[in-house]
Design a protein around this motif. Structure first.
Motif, PDB file in Angstrom:
ATOM      1  N   ALA A  69      -5.165  -1.016  -1.715  1.00  0.00           N
ATOM      2  CA  ALA A  69      -4.149  -0.751  -0.698  1.00  0.00           C
ATOM      3  C   ALA A  69      -3.982   0.748  -0.448  1.00  0.00           C
ATOM      4  O   ALA A  69      -3.909   1.203   0.698  1.00  0.00           O
ATOM      5  CB  ALA A  69      -2.819  -1.363  -1.121  1.00  0.00           C
ATOM      6  N   PHE A  70      -3.939   1.512  -1.533  1.00  0.00           N
ATOM      7  CA  PHE A  70      -3.751   2.952  -1.394  1.00  0.00           C
ATOM      8  C   PHE A  70      -4.918   3.591  -0.654  1.00  0.00           C
ATOM      9  O   PHE A  70      -4.728   4.430   0.224  1.00  0.00           O
ATOM     10  CB  PHE A  70      -3.578   3.592  -2.777  1.00  0.00           C
ATOM     11  N   ALA A  78      -6.939   2.216   1.444  1.00  0.00           N
ATOM     12  CA  ALA A  78      -6.907   1.812   2.849  1.00  0.00           C
ATOM     13  C   ALA A  78      -5.888   2.639   3.632  1.00  0.00           C
ATOM     14  O   ALA A  78      -6.174   3.145   4.723  1.00  0.00           O
ATOM     15  CB  ALA A  78      -6.565   0.328   2.951  1.00  0.00           C
ATOM     16  N   GLN A  79      -4.709   2.778   3.053  1.00  0.00           N
ATOM     17  CA  GLN A  79      -3.649   3.503   3.751  1.00  0.00           C
ATOM     18  C   GLN A  79      -3.963   4.989   3.853  1.00  0.00           C
ATOM     19  O   GLN A  79      -3.714   5.621   4.880  1.00  0.00           O
ATOM     20  CB  GLN A  79      -2.319   3.267   3.020  1.00  0.00           C
ATOM     21  N   MET A  80      -4.527   5.531   2.798  1.00  0.00           N
ATOM     22  CA  MET A  80      -4.910   6.943   2.817  1.00  0.00           C
ATOM     23  C   MET A  80      -5.960   7.166   3.894  1.00  0.00           C
ATOM     24  O   MET A  80      -5.837   8.040   4.733  1.00  0.00           O
ATOM     25  CB  MET A  80      -5.451   7.323   1.437  1.00  0.00           C
ATOM     26  N   ALA A 101      -6.881   5.316   6.561  1.00  0.00           N
ATOM     27  CA  ALA A 101      -6.406   5.146   7.935  1.00  0.00           C
ATOM     28  C   ALA A 101      -5.541   6.331   8.355  1.00  0.00           C
ATOM     29  O   ALA A 101      -5.559   6.752   9.507  1.00  0.00           O
ATOM     30  CB  ALA A 101      -5.619   3.844   8.056  1.00  0.00           C
ATOM     31  N   GLY A 102      -4.802   6.884   7.394  1.00  0.00           N
ATOM     32  CA  GLY A 102      -3.892   7.982   7.709  1.00  0.00           C
ATOM     33  C   GLY A 102      -4.586   9.252   8.147  1.00  0.00           C
ATOM     34  O   GLY A 102      -4.003  10.063   8.866  1.00  0.00           O
ATOM     35  N   ILE A 103      -5.810   9.438   7.715  1.00  0.00           N
ATOM     36  CA  ILE A 103      -6.458  10.729   7.977  1.00  0.00           C
ATOM     37  C   ILE A 103      -7.791  10.621   8.703  1.00  0.00           C
ATOM     38  O   ILE A 103      -8.377  11.642   9.061  1.00  0.00           O
ATOM     39  CB  ILE A 103      -6.702  11.482   6.664  1.00  0.00           C
TER      40      ILE A 103
END
Lengths: 206, 206
Positions: B192-193, B195-197, B199-201
């Motif tokens: 999850a981390f 993926a979120q990291m 997508a964020g950058i």
DNA sequence: AACTCTTTCGACTTCAAAGTCAAGTTTCTT
DNA sequence: AAGAAACTTGACTTTGAAGTCGAAAGAGTT
């Protein structure tokens, strides 16, 4: 500080106000020190000296060091609660609401010396209970918005807790590296954080 | 230190090994407590009791409480350095490297009781200097990868420092809420981390 | 079974920082 | 100017936890 003593209505010279203002100053000075050095690495004498006072003078305004820490926490949560309420009425997708809220949070923490302190272990009994409760309240409010966003498609489906913890971590970490008056303004950080948070969780539906 | 003097090779029963293992156990037990309660809210007596020892026995294995904290920090940074080195050789875009590295970091912190402790204020002198240096080293390594990613287009252009602080904050925060054996496994959080990291950058160039 | 190094313990000392106090000084009110 | 309340102080007491020590129990070796 000095009010005219003449006949009409002399500005009341509210002593309570004076007292409250100084008390606030103590709590903010302490909060700033706690943020940078940590609660246990900051002595009451240091706090006093940073305000040009002696230690005992501090105890005229606060009951204990623990009470100061408690108030530092509560002040932040009060401010956050207001932001949460402000966003509740908003129209828009869950993601839009979250963007607004998150931006407010970053601004809060880079203004006014408010800081999300990690030090909860320094609190006992009711102090601890209340702070944990308040923190939980904020967390749940944010999680609710995230879940709503997942429903309306503006936020990608995933475990809501992990999603929230990820970007809330950035806020907590902020306190340890942000320096007021440094290279980056609170505004700039807010923009960057919101952008990165948004991109990290945005869903399929625009 | 002592080698068997007889002819054959009787099971060496390496005392140094025993000692080192117990010392490690002390540091890990302390690290777990520090992670949950904070350094200053954990007494040496507590650490001793959690291992079924008396306080004085602890001092047979460590020189001081500060030394324990120092070693807790260093162990994490050692592990992280290894991950950094492992990624250096990789082929791929900056973003891909960063994904690999970040995943390793999350796994590190959810395995083995290793924890990124925020408590640096509890250290003094050379201990403090070294820990700050090691932390800086990791931070710079990550930032370098991010900058490379911005050059090759795999990461969106932005202020590298803020970009890094954002997702590194999530790692530091992780320690305070993650519970081994809880609802979420380290694996799941890592997925999850990352993926979120990511997508964020992520940048324009795929 | 005697010998020796490792490991453990209870009881003690030390120390830094929180918290208290009685007495003084300043500031406002009348 | 006198009196009272707000405010401040340096010196003291308390407290809790770090760190020390000498003696003794355990484990491996001969």
């Amino acid at each position: 500080m000095k009010t005219p003593a003449s006949k009409s209505t002399p500005p009341p010279f509210d002593r309570e106000r004076q007292y409250a203002a100084k008390r606030r100053a103590v709590i903010f000075a302490a909060g700033a020190a706690f943020r940078k050095q940590g609660y246990h690495n900051t002595s009451m004498v240091e706090i006093a000296r940073s305000l040009g006072l002696s230690k005992a003078a501090l105890y005229y305004y606060v009951k204990s060091k623990e009470e100061i820490l408690y108030n530092c926490h509560i002040m932040v949560y009060d401010a956050m609660d207001i932001s949460v309420k402000a966003v509740r009425g908003n129209k828009g997708t869950g993601l839009e609401k979250l963007e607004n809220l998150y931006e407010e949070f970053v601004k809060l923490l880079t203004r006014d010396g408010l800081a999300l302190l990690a030090d909860i272990g320094g609190l006992k009994g009711d102090f601890k209970k209340t702070v944990l409760m308040r923190r939980g309240k904020i967390e749940r409010a944010v999680t609710r918005i995230v879940i709503a966003g997942m429903k309306d498609g503006s936020i990608a489906k995933a475990d809501p807790k992990v999603t929230v913890f990820f970007f809330m971590g950035a806020l907590n970490w902020l306190n340890l590296w942000f320096e007021p008056g440094g290279r980056l303004s609170g505004e700039e950080i807010a923009q960057a954080f919101v952008a990165q948070m948004r991109a990290g969780i945005a869903g399929p539906k625009p």
